[in-house]
Design an enzyme around this catalytic site. Structure first.
Site, PDB file in Angstrom:
ATOM      1  N   GLY A   1      20.989  -8.370  55.956  1.00 14.75           N
ATOM      2  CA  GLY A   1      21.772  -8.448  57.175  1.00 14.75           C
ATOM      3  C   GLY A   1      22.380  -9.823  57.405  1.00 14.75           C
ATOM      4  O   GLY A   1      22.046 -10.812  56.738  1.00 14.75           O
ATOM      5  N   HIS A   2      23.261  -9.890  58.390  1.00 14.35           N
ATOM      6  CA  HIS A   2      24.033 -11.097  58.676  1.00 14.35           C
ATOM      7  C   HIS A   2      23.161 -12.299  58.999  1.00 14.35           C
ATOM      8  O   HIS A   2      22.132 -12.193  59.672  1.00 14.35           O
ATOM      9  CB  HIS A   2      25.008 -10.841  59.838  1.00 14.35           C
ATOM     10  N   ASP A   3      23.571 -13.460  58.489  1.00 15.98           N
ATOM     11  CA  ASP A   3      22.963 -14.756  58.796  1.00 15.98           C
ATOM     12  C   ASP A   3      21.521 -14.897  58.317  1.00 15.98           C
ATOM     13  O   ASP A   3      20.842 -15.855  58.681  1.00 15.98           O
ATOM     14  CB  ASP A   3      23.023 -15.050  60.305  1.00 15.98           C
ATOM     15  N   SER A   4      21.061 -13.964  57.510  1.00  9.09           N
ATOM     16  CA  SER A   4      19.718 -14.106  56.954  1.00  9.09           C
ATOM     17  C   SER A   4      19.735 -15.128  55.824  1.00  9.09           C
ATOM     18  O   SER A   4      20.752 -15.335  55.161  1.00  9.09           O
ATOM     19  CB  SER A   4      19.186 -12.760  56.450  1.00  9.09           C
TER      20      SER A   4
ATOM     21  N   CYS B   1      19.549 -12.385  60.712  1.00  7.99           N
ATOM     22  CA  CYS B   1      18.897 -13.624  61.165  1.00  7.99           C
ATOM     23  C   CYS B   1      17.430 -13.714  60.756  1.00  7.99           C
ATOM     24  O   CYS B   1      16.605 -14.294  61.465  1.00  7.99           O
ATOM     25  CB  CYS B   1      19.026 -13.782  62.676  1.00  7.99           C
TER      26      CYS B   1
END
Length: 309
Positions: A217-220, A237
């Site tokens: 997922g995003h920003d991980s 995240c």
């Protein structure tokens, strides 16, 4: 996301057609989400529950839906809809760029890298040396890939974050203007999906290997030398530290940290942050030895009931 030049608070307010609190010449250097903001960044907040967190964050410009006391050294942008206006900023500073060729002319591809047929390499993508990109891989704009990376068929790097705001008419998407960054010697299996950051980077660090059908997922941020098995879903995240092993069909909640050298056994639901150096299993997650003991006790319940009868 850092802007290509320094902007003034007045310029940003004019772009959004909103009021501001602070000096008209206050420096604006970029925009980001609350967990990765730095000095000079814009952060948005649209719920009183999170006002203090945003106002006390490292961000020095707060896009907010109420005029409040402005902390020293900071500025406010007053908006009736900060979510909408954050999207306006993303679209302005990182607009969608149409591509009419399989490999964009602005892409930079290192010596010895092989790209198999039917793959798409987007605008401003950077790929290092001696990489192997198999067929039908899609690498979206602004993705950065290091050296000696292997990406198997059908994987997608840089799709939008799964981030929505519920409205009366339906769901509004928070537009994604971030990137995917893949470091050296990473292996990505077939049919993996790695979402770009909303404004920052989704990062997979050196030497990590992903099996087939893994979602990030995003920003991980996934650390160095991790092993992640098939059908694992990592939420937005999430921080996975170095040398973590995650077996098949694991799912995580967002905003957690998995510590260095942790082992997450198959089909575990990672519902909270966990320490490194231990093995975990089950949903909700517990240390594996404790969870397996509990399962053994549960098997004895029929025998115990018969004795009670």
């Amino acid at each position: 996301m850092k802007f290509q030049r320094e902007y003034s608070l007045q310029e940003i307010a004019d772009l959004l057609n909103c009021e501001f609190v602070g000096s008209a010449n206050f420096k604006v250097l970029g925009m980001n989400e609350i967990h990765v903001v730095e000095s000079g960044d814009i952060v948005f907040v649209d719920h009183p529950k999170y006002y203090d967190k945003a106002l006390q964050s490292a961000a020095t410009i707060v896009l907010i839906n109420k005029k409040v006391d402005c902390p020293d050294g900071k500025a406010l942008l007053i908006s009736d809809d900060p979510f909408r206006d954050f999207n306006i900023l993303t679209r302005h500073f990182r607009p969608f760029q149409f591509a009419n060729v399989a490999i964009a002319t602005s892409a930079k591809i290192g010596e010895g890298t092989v790209i198999q047929p039917n793959s798409f390499i987007g605008n401003n993508v950077v790929i290092g040396t001696n990489c192997l990109i198999h067929s039908n891989v899609s690498i979206y704009d602004n993705t950065v890939i290091g050296n000696n990376v292997i990406i198997h068929a059908g994987s997608v790097l840089g799709a939008d974050a799964f981030y929505y705001k519920k409205r009366e008419a339906g769901f509004d998407q928070l537009f994604s203007g971030g990137r995917v960054v893949i470091e050296d010697n990473v292996g990505i299996g077939a049919l993996c999906t790695i979402d770009k950051g909303v404004t920052g980077d989704t990062t997979i660090k050196e030497g990590t290997k992903l099996d087939n059908q893994v979602h990030v997922g995003h920003d991980s941020v996934i650390g160095r030398k991790c092993l992640i098995a098939s059908q694992t879903g990592i939420a937005g995240c999430v921080i996975i530290e170095d040398e973590v092993t995650i077996w098949g069909q694991v799912g995580t909640t967002s905003g957690i940290t998995i510590g260095t050298k942790a082992v997450i056994m198959g089909q575990t639901g990672v519902t909270k942050s966990v320490e490194g150096g231990k093995s975990y299993f089950g949903t909700p997650i517990e240390e594996s030895r404790e969870k397996l003991k509990q399962l053994a006790y549960i098997k004895k319940i029929p025998e115990i009931l018969n004795k009670l009868k």
